[in-house]
Design an enzyme around this catalytic site. Structure first.
Site, PDB file in Angstrom:
ATOM      1  N   ARG A 145       3.198   2.130  12.450  1.00  0.00           N
ATOM      2  CA  ARG A 145       3.863   2.063  11.148  1.00  0.00           C
ATOM      3  C   ARG A 145       3.259   0.998  10.237  1.00  0.00           C
ATOM      4  NH1 ARG A 145       4.886   5.752  13.582  1.00  0.00           N
ATOM      5  NH2 ARG A 145       6.881   6.760  13.989  1.00  0.00           N
ATOM      6  N   SER A 190      14.104   6.033   8.392  1.00  0.00           N
ATOM      7  CA  SER A 190      14.398   4.999   9.389  1.00  0.00           C
ATOM      8  C   SER A 190      14.251   3.629   8.741  1.00  0.00           C
ATOM      9  CB  SER A 190      13.459   5.127  10.585  1.00  0.00           C
ATOM     10  OG  SER A 190      13.675   6.359  11.250  1.00  0.00           O
ATOM     11  N   GLU A 195      11.594  -1.392   7.728  1.00  0.00           N
ATOM     12  CA  GLU A 195      10.425  -0.546   7.494  1.00  0.00           C
ATOM     13  C   GLU A 195      10.129  -0.336   6.014  1.00  0.00           C
ATOM     14  OE1 GLU A 195       8.874   3.910   8.799  1.00  0.00           O
ATOM     15  OE2 GLU A 195      10.207   2.785  10.102  1.00  0.00           O
TER      16      GLU A 195
END
Length: 366
Positions: A175, A252, A358
């Site tokens: 990520r 998320s 995130e």
């Protein structure tokens, strides 16, 4: 809203434009100035002009991984709305697909599937635009952008030049990439190497394999894999739907934490004390000397179940997916961040693991 013209490729610039209309959370105050760039040249001109003038700059894609302060952005917001795609045949039955940064990501995946090109299907249903996918090294269901990306064209804001950068030079990790957390470059287009022939990439995710009725490592028709992924994502509220507040999120909100193996026994001891010694704790390889844990599992065991509300119900965890923090229709960014902080601090107190956000935070912090 008023409109003025600028020398930026004769593109219209508007003032005081609410940015809530450009994020999947439907949150965020106004941009002092806003323009929609429909060509790569417009993007380059706008960024160069802002850099030369010293005006603060925010480059917007699909807004799916973005949290903008209630106060908005005191500068120029450039929304990348570029379109276009092309093919190049490679060796071994592979096809390189070149996509402009402003193209919708899921429509790109659908297009690849329609053409019988395998490799992107497990990334179906992810909101946002193509240009953001290398920055975040987007991933889902056992596949990430690093598996298929070959190169990107970047505008380097340090010198104003456009150049091609190979995927291996982007530092693509879980990520993340060298582009994340920095505003030194803007993605103009991306290239992906896909497999011709109508078959998916090998299925690597157990939940997806069960739904498809195949063993891990099997290949299936691309269209079948895409349908199955979309079914799984819809069940978790992860496919955008204007009528479903469970999808008013940034996806998320927390990444799965990666714990040093030396610290793992302490974490597991805290899990045992809270949940029970016989608890099965999801664990995955996290790189040399590290273990990846499930953020969703930790959040739920820390006492934050699906649908957990805050701010008098204006925000909540999704009723379908613990990792999604959602706007229930009348929330503020401050409401959302307060819930995020409560969840983060609760997991830290329970298990000694600090979750990391995130999304990109603009004008605010967690």
């Amino acid at each position: 809203m008023t409109s003025v013209t600028t020398p930026l490729s004769s593109t219209e610039v508007r003032t005081s434009v609410p940015l809530s209309g450009y994020t999947t959370l439907r949150l965020g105050g106004p941009a002092a100035r806003f323009l929609q760039a429909t060509s790569a040249a417009d993007v380059v001109d706008a960024v160069r002009a802002a850099d030369q003038s010293g005006e603060p700059l925010l480059v917007l894609g699909g807004g799916s991984n973005l949290v903008i302060a209630d106060e908005g952005f005191d500068g120029l917001a450039v929304r990348v709305a570029t379109q276009g795609r092309s093919f190049d045949r490679l060796a071994d039955g592979r096809v390189e697909l070149t996509i402009e940064a402003g193209e919708d990501w899921d429509r790109t995946v659908a297009f690849a599937a329609e053409q019988g090109l395998g490799g992107l299907e497990c990334l179906s249903g992810i909101p946002g635009q193509v240009g953001a996918t290398p920055v975040q090294n987007v991933g889902a269901y056992g596949v990430e952008i690093a598996d298929v990306l070959t190169s990107v064209d970047l505008l380097d804001r340090r010198n104003g030049r456009v150049h091609q950068v190979q995927a291996e030079d982007l530092g693509l990790t879980y990520r993340s990439s060298v582009l994340k957390g920095t505003d030194s470059a803007v993605v103009l287009r991306a290239r992906f190497a896909l497999q011709d022939g109508g078959q998916s990439a090998p299925i690597r995710y157990a939940e997806l394999a069960r739904l498809l009725g195949v063993e891990l490592g099997a290949r299936v028709p691309v269209a079948d894999a895409r349908r199955a992924v979309l079914e799984l994502r819809r069940g978790k509220g992860m496919v955008l739907d204007a009528e479903d507040h469970d999808t008013w999120s940034a996806g998320s909100f927390f990444t799965n934490p990666i714990v040093d193996d030396g610290e793992l026994p302490d974490v597991l001891a805290k899990v045992a004390a809270r949940v029970g010694a016989d608890a099965t704790v999801p664990q995955y390889p996290g790189g040399a000397g590290k273990t990846k844990m499930s953020a969703a599992w930790l959040i739920e065991r820390a006492g934050f179940g699906k649908g957990y509300p805050a701010a008098e119900g204006r925000v909540s965890l999704s009723g379908k997916h613990t990792l999604a923090l959602t706007n229930r229709g009348e929330a503020s960014t401050a409401d959302l961040l307060a819930l995020a902080g409560e969840v983060r601090d609760g997991v830290l107190a329970a298990f000694g693991v600090r979750l990391q956000a995130e999304p990109v935070l603009v004008g605010c912090r967690l």
